[in-house]
Motif scaffolding. Structure first.
Motif, short mmCIF file in Angstrom:
data_model
loop_
_atom_site.label_atom_id
_atom_site.label_comp_id
_atom_site.label_asym_id
_atom_site.label_seq_id
_atom_site.Cartn_x
_atom_site.Cartn_y
_atom_site.Cartn_z
N LYS A 250 20.72 -14.73 3.90
CA LYS A 250 19.87 -15.06 5.04
C LYS A 250 19.19 -16.42 4.82
O LYS A 250 19.14 -17.27 5.72
N GLY A 251 18.71 -16.63 3.59
CA GLY A 251 18.04 -17.89 3.25
C GLY A 251 19.00 -19.07 3.39
O GLY A 251 18.65 -20.12 3.95
N ALA A 252 20.23 -18.90 2.89
CA ALA A 252 21.22 -19.97 2.95
C ALA A 252 21.58 -20.29 4.40
O ALA A 252 21.70 -21.46 4.78
N VAL A 253 21.72 -19.25 5.20
CA VAL A 253 22.11 -19.46 6.61
C VAL A 253 20.97 -20.14 7.37
O VAL A 253 21.20 -21.04 8.19
N LYS A 254 19.72 -19.77 7.06
CA LYS A 254 18.56 -20.41 7.70
C LYS A 254 18.56 -21.91 7.38
O LYS A 254 18.29 -22.74 8.24
#
Ligand code: KIV
Length: 272
Positions: A250-254
């Protein structure tokens, strides 16, 4: 110049038996796709289970009941293309073997022929004995599965620990012996008291692989998505999470979304 091909020692059902005989624990995880199977195989996993838990973690169903034989074959053939070493076991899905041994054999043959998998797994004891016997007679190795058998969830009513009462524990031991006698090469025991699982592992000669069944069995299996923290709302006591991939991804996609919006990505170096 000839390049020597590195010999890979493949895991077989016979190797699993010798692991039990020599006291070496068996590692098993689920896989449903090529890329994950490749990573797990390269990491040295002994057994990959193309579990019908794909119904939950890949397709988002509440139970394992909806997944079809065709879908299991699709997952299994993807996994097979990713591995060079481990043994690949495929769950026969709900409705493909219960109560009809001819249908059971034809389902198992489809899995073996169309996916290239090595063995099948089936949930249940004496009540599916005929189906197991017929599949074994075709030379297809069968792994049994006792204790909490999710395909029977509507019979149990809940996912709580099984065989806590004496009568059910006795039936489970009888079933384990029955499956061994029929010729199953291994057994999964799911969510039963550790003491009972230990007793089963000592009683039968074939390998017993546990999930929520304590550490006195011959090996352990977990659902890979749970171990990696991709699933986050499933937190049974027996689960050890090794990563929190849900948050990581989720962090990487954000970050990616932000980079796209601010035209930070692609940079000059990331274009032609
Ligand atoms: O389908 C599955 O993932 C399984 C394991 C929980 C043993 O059967």
């Amino acid at each position: 110049m000839s390049v020597a091909k590195k010999e890979v020692k493949r895991i077989t059902t016979h190797i699993l038996q010798s692991m039990k005989d020599n006291g070496e624990k068996i590692s098993m995880l689920t896989a449903y796709d090529f890329s994950t199977a490749k990573i797990l195989d390269e990491a040295g996993i002994d057994v990959l289970l193309v579990g019908d838990s794909a119904s939950n973690v890949m397709a988002g169903h509440e139970t394992t009941l909806p997944i079809t034989l065709d879908q299991m074959i699709y997952h299994a053939s993807s996994v097979i293309r990713g591995i060079t070493r481990c043994l690949v076991v495929v769950d026969l899905p709900f409705g493909s073997y219960q109560g009809n041994s001819r249908k059971a054999l034809s389902s198992a043959i489809r899995i073996m022929k169309e996916s290239g998998a090595h063995t099948v797994k089936m949930e249940g004891g004496s009540e599916i004995g005929d189906s197991i016997k017929r599949i074994l007679s075709a030379g297809i190795p069968v792994m049994g599965h006792l204790g909490l058998t999710p395909q029977s969830i509507y019979k149990f009513g809940t996912y709580t620990v099984r065989a806590k009462e004496e009568e059910e524990a006795k039936k489970l031991i009888e079933d384990a012996l029955h499956l061994e006698e029929l010729g199953c090469y291994a057994l999964v025991l799911e969510k039963i008291p550790a003491k009972l699982a230990k007793k089963v592992a000592e009683t039968v000669k074939i390998p017993v692989i546990g999930i929520g069944a304590g550490n006195q069995v011959d090996g352990q299996v977990l659902v890979t998505h749970d171990l990696l923290g991709i699933t986050k709302d499933f937190n049974p006591r027996f689960l050890r999470r090794y990563l929190d991939l849900f948050s990581e991804i989720k962090g990487a996609v954000k970050q990616y979304i932000d980079d796209v919006k601010t035209v930070d990505f692609p940079s000059d170096k990331e274009q032609y």
